[in-house]
Design a protein around this motif. Structure first.
Motif, PDB file in Angstrom:
ATOM      1  N   PHE A   1     -10.765  -8.237  -3.702  1.00 48.46           N
ATOM      2  CA  PHE A   1     -11.546  -7.003  -3.792  1.00 48.46           C
ATOM      3  C   PHE A   1     -10.931  -6.088  -4.843  1.00 48.46           C
ATOM      4  O   PHE A   1      -9.773  -6.251  -5.246  1.00 48.46           O
ATOM      5  N   GLU A   2     -11.723  -5.119  -5.263  1.00 52.58           N
ATOM      6  CA  GLU A   2     -11.261  -4.079  -6.171  1.00 52.58           C
ATOM      7  C   GLU A   2     -10.793  -2.875  -5.360  1.00 52.58           C
ATOM      8  O   GLU A   2     -11.414  -2.502  -4.353  1.00 52.58           O
TER       9      GLU A   2
ATOM     10  N   HIS B   1      -5.804   2.729  -2.153  1.00 56.43           N
ATOM     11  CA  HIS B   1      -6.910   2.057  -1.469  1.00 56.43           C
ATOM     12  C   HIS B   1      -7.053   2.673  -0.086  1.00 56.43           C
ATOM     13  O   HIS B   1      -6.100   3.226   0.469  1.00 56.43           O
TER      14      HIS B   1
END
Length: 363
Positions: free
Chosen positions: A32-33, A114
């Protein structure tokens, strides 16, 4: 690995791997980013000759957080140069100086925020670049074997890393099932080793029969890139076409509580492969531990596979694998590849006269 059968004929070479850490390079492929916000600092780290667990402890000390505040998607080899992602929980979004982490064994490639903790298994796969030294064997035959593996795939073995130093994790699992107490982290490791040993038994039986990548009556199919399974159902042109383009794969059990889904010839083979005394003890221990029946693909197809000769006796092989798959399975199909780093480990062990740590066993 040398005790396991080969899918494509006799071994073609002898060689050494990990003569230096740079001979075994692994780059994690993120799943994922990063969001760029949140209270979890994602760090892309290149480590050399270092244990993943040890790096995680180092990050916890650097950040001043409990070890449980540091997470990673998967463990990477110690005697290697590897790139992987870690997350560090920093609720106040204040990170110490990244330069304090720099050392001969650790380099921070990137950092970003994140909004969630990095979960185990949260990776799309791994890219490998392996260098074999002292290669002895016919070059043309070796190159042909590599082409076959690239086109047809190979048996999806659990690699020797799963079984610990000198394969000691399975005997230790049997002792645990017999009542020996172990730490929580060791318990998880030993349960995985027991499951993996049973899976490899079934796969070995199918390789010996030549049907590891074809359908048996009563087959349970696994979707490529997924843990989803279906079947059994009668073989059809549609299933054959999907099998041919690697959309589905035959599977074998990851043992646990519950009835085997396979029927017919597939079920008979699985029963026979797991019928001896040791297998029955492993099965009973896994069931008592409460693990559930799952499946794993019997077939693995590397992607982006390339090779080149760096010298007459030095071969570089590169490829990408899905999560949970082992580069040693690819090397196994070529021949006898010796891990040169083990000589170093053995020398240290003799000098220190100490038992291996739990972390070493996990590698």
């Amino acid at each position: 690995m040398n005790a396991l059968p080969l899918a494509f004929g006799e071994p073609l070479l002898t060689a050494a791997i990990r003569s230096v850490p740079e001979d075994f390079q692994v780059d994690e492929i993120p799943a994922f980013e990063a969001t760029g916000e949140g209270e979890h600092l994602l760090l892309d780290i290149r480590k050399r000759n270092a244990n993943t667990v040890a790096i995680a402890k180092q990050l916890a000390q650097w950040a001043g957080v409990p070890e449980m505040g540091v997470s990673y998607a998967g463990q990477k080899d110690r005697h290697a140069v590897t790139t992987q992602r870690f997350s560090v929980h920093l609720p106040k979004r204040v990170a110490p100086d990244l330069a304090l982490l720099e050392s001969d064994e650790l380099h921070v490639l990137a950092s970003t925020w994140h909004n969630r903790k990095l979960q185990r298994g949260a990776l799309a796969g791994n890219r490998f670049k392996l260098v074999l030294r002292g290669v002895q064997g016919d070059k043309a035959a070796i190159e042909e074997r590599l082409q076959i593996v690239a086109a047809r795939g190979l048996p999806n073995w659990f690699g020797e890393q799963r079984f610990g130093r000198d394969g000691g994790n399975v005997p230790a699992a049997l002792q645990m099932f017999a009542g020996r107490r172990v730490r929580k982290d060791q318990r998880s490791m030993l349960l995985s080793a027991a499951r993996s040993a049973l899976f490899n038994r079934v796969l070995a039986a199918r390789v010996e029969q030549g049907n590891w990548d074809t359908a048996l009556d009563g087959e349970i199919w696994m979707l490529d890139g997924s843990r989803s399974v279906f079947g059994p159902e009668p073989m059809s042109e549609v299933l054959a076409e999907r099998l041919g383009r690697f959309d589905i794969h035959p599977s074998a059990p990851l043992w646990g509580v519950g009835e085997l889904r396979a029927t017919g010839a597939a079920r008979a083979l699985e029963d026979q492969a797991l019928a001896d005394e040791q297998a029955m003890a492993l099965r009973a221990g896994l069931e008592q531990a409460g693990l559930k029946q799952e499946r794993r693909s019997l077939r693995l197809k590397p992607s982006l596979m390339q090779h080149q000769w760096l010298a007459d006796d030095v071969l570089e092989v590169s490829f990408a694998l899905p999560p949970g798959c082992y580069a040693t399975a690819v090397l196994h199909e070529l021949g006898e590849v010796t891990d040169a780093s083990r000589n170093e480990i053995a020398g240290v062990a003799r000098a220190e006269t100490e038992a291996p740590s739990a972390e070493d066993a996990a590698e």
